[in-house]
Design a protein around this motif. Structure first.
Motif, PDB file in Angstrom:
ATOM      1  N   PRO A 103     -43.478 -21.355 113.151  1.00  0.00           N
ATOM      2  CA  PRO A 103     -43.441 -22.646 112.457  1.00  0.00           C
ATOM      3  C   PRO A 103     -42.437 -23.593 113.109  1.00  0.00           C
ATOM      4  CG  PRO A 103     -43.204 -20.792 110.929  1.00  0.00           C
ATOM      5  CD  PRO A 103     -43.015 -20.256 112.310  1.00  0.00           C
ATOM      6  N   GLU A 115     -46.479 -24.692 107.953  1.00  0.00           N
ATOM      7  CA  GLU A 115     -46.740 -24.294 109.337  1.00  0.00           C
ATOM      8  C   GLU A 115     -46.534 -22.801 109.560  1.00  0.00           C
ATOM      9  OE1 GLU A 115     -45.604 -28.637 111.273  1.00  0.00           O
ATOM     10  OE2 GLU A 115     -44.136 -27.022 111.392  1.00  0.00           O
ATOM     11  N   PHE A 179     -46.080 -24.667 116.035  1.00  0.00           N
ATOM     12  CA  PHE A 179     -46.190 -26.042 115.557  1.00  0.00           C
ATOM     13  C   PHE A 179     -44.891 -26.801 115.822  1.00  0.00           C
ATOM     14  CE2 PHE A 179     -48.939 -23.307 113.166  1.00  0.00           C
ATOM     15  CZ  PHE A 179     -50.102 -24.038 112.936  1.00  0.00           C
ATOM     16  N   GLY A 303     -47.030 -33.132 111.928  1.00  0.00           N
ATOM     17  CA  GLY A 303     -46.837 -32.090 110.927  1.00  0.00           C
ATOM     18  C   GLY A 303     -48.003 -31.932 109.979  1.00  0.00           C
ATOM     19  N   GLY A 305     -50.481 -29.692 109.988  1.00  0.00           N
ATOM     20  CA  GLY A 305     -50.808 -28.322 109.616  1.00  0.00           C
ATOM     21  C   GLY A 305     -52.219 -28.225 109.081  1.00  0.00           C
TER      22      GLY A 305
END
Length: 331
Positions: A103, A115, A179, A303, A305
Motif C-alpha cells: 500500500p 490500497e 500503489f 489514490g 484504488g
C-alpha cells in the motif's frame, strides 16, 4: 472516531494476544471490525524471525490512525512499524498465484484499507492468495535508510516462495502490486530485486526476490524534481539528495532486461503524483526490452484504488490487470 490513544491500546492488546500464537497481529484499532459485516483478517507472517535488522536507537511505537468520517468505509493508516509483516488473504479455492501488495502512504505511513485490504479481498475472491505488506518507513531512523522498505519487500517475496506449499501457490507465480509510494516499493523491488539490501537470516534468503510480474499503480517513481512526489522524496532521500542518490532510487534508472513484465496504470489528471512517473518508467523498461502493459485514464485523480474508481472508466483497471496477468501465466 477512535482517538490515537485508543488506537495504541487496541494495537498493543492485539499484539499481546497474537504473541501467544507466535506472530504479530495485524495493525488494528481495538478488537472489532471497523465496518459492520466486513471481517478483519487475522493471519499474519512476521518477516524477521529475530526482529527487523538495524533498529533505530529509540524504540518505535506502532500507531494506527482512522482518518475516515464515513462509518461505512474504513481508512486507516499505520506508522511506527517495527515488526514488518504480511497480512494474509486466503482464497476459498487457490488458483496457484500469489500477490504481494504494498500500500501507499507517501512513506509517511502505510495505508491499510483502500490500497491494502480492499484489493486483497478482491483478488482473493478471484482465487489469488494475497499478502499485504506492512513495511518499515525510511524516515523513522532505520539503519538501511532508503533501502529499508526494499529489504522488507525482498524478504517478503522470499518468505512467500519458501512457504508456497503451505498456501497452495506456485513459487513461479508471485506478483508484486503497489500503489503510490507503495508503487515505488513495487518498482524498486522489480528493478533491484538482486541488490543486497540485507544480510541473509535463514534458508528462505537463498530464494530469488524477483517478482514474476510487477504492477506499480499510479506509482511514485522518479526521485527527480519536478516529477517526484516531494513528500515521498524527502522522507526517502532527505531534503537535498545528490543527483547520484536520486538515480540510485529511481526505478527508471535501475531497470534492466531482467526486470519482470510490468503493468502500469495512471490517471492523467493525477494532481499528486505526475503521470510522467509512469511514462518515464514505461520508456525506461521498453528501452531494456521489458514487456510493459500501460493504461492511462483521462480522469481518476490520485489514490483511487477500488473505492474511488467506482463509476468511472478507471474502475476497469483491476479486470485489465487480471486479463494481462493471464497472458503472463498467472491467475
Amino acid at each position: 472516531m477512535i482517538d490515537r490513544r485508543q488506537a495504541l491500546i487496541g494495537s498493543l492488546a492485539l499484539s499481546l494476544a497474537s504473541a501467544a500464537r507466535g506472530q504479530t497481529a495485524p495493525p488494528r484499532i481495538g478488537a472489532g471490525a471497523p465496518v459492520a459485516g466486513l471481517p478483519e483478517p487475522d493471519e499474519t507472517i512476521d518477516l524477521w524471525p529475530k526482529g527487523a535488522p538495524g533498529a533505530p536507537p529509540m524504540p518505535l511505537i506502532e500507531i494506527v490512525d482512522e482518518r475516515s468520517k464515513d462509518s461505512a468505509l474504513a481508512d486507516r493508516a499505520v506508522y511506527g512499524i517495527s515488526r514488518p509483516r504480511l497480512v494474509v488473504f486466503r482464497p476459498r479455492i487457490p488458483n496457484g498465484s500469489a500477490a504481494l501488495i504494498t500500500p501507499g502512504g507517501g512513506y509517511r505511513w502505510v495505508v491499510i484499507d483502500k490500497e491494502g485490504y480492499e484489493i486483497g479481498r478482491w483478488l482473493a475472491a478471484r482465487g489469488w492468495t494475497c499478502f499485504v505488506l506492512f513495511y518499515r518507513l525510511p524516515g523513522e531512523g532505520w539503519a538501511a535508510g532508503p533501502d529499508v522498505a526494499l529489504s522488507d519487500a525482498q524478504r517478503a517475496i522470499r518468505v512467500i516462495r519458501a512457504r508456497a506449499r503451505d498456501f497452495g501457490i506456485m513459487p513461479d507465480r508471485v506478483a508484486a502490486i503497489g500503489f503510490s509510494a507503495g508503487g515505488h516499493v513495487c518498482a524498486d523491488l522489480a528493478t533491484r530485486f538482486a541488490a543486497m539490501a540485507y544480510r541473509p537470516v535463514d534458508a528462505a534468503d537463498v530464494l530469488s526476490a524477483r517478482p514474476d510480474i510487477a504492477a506499480p499503480i499510479y506509482p511514485v517513481q522518479s526521485m527527480r524534481l519536478p516529477f517526484a512526489h516531494a513528500g515521498s522524496r524527502t522522507l526517502l532521500l532527505g531534503a537535498t539528495p545528490s543527483p547520484e542518490r536520486e538515480a540510485a532510487h529511481s526505478p527508471e534508472d535501475q531497470a534492466t532486461p531482467a526486470t519482470p513484465p510490468t503493468f502500469l496504470v495512471h490517471a492523467e489528471d493525477d494532481p499528486t503524483v505526475s503521470v510522467e512517473n509512469s511514462l518515464r518508467l514505461r520508456a525506461a523498461l521498453r528501452a531494456k526490452g521489458v514487456a510493459v502493459e500501460t493504461h492511462l485514464f483521462t480522469h481518476g485523480g490520485h489514490g483511487f484504488g477500488l473505492r474511488r474508481a467506482a463509476g468511472k472508466p478507471v474502475e476497469q483497471w483491476p479486470e485489465l490487470l487480471l486479463s494481462w496477468a493471464k497472458t503472463q501465466k498467472l491467475g
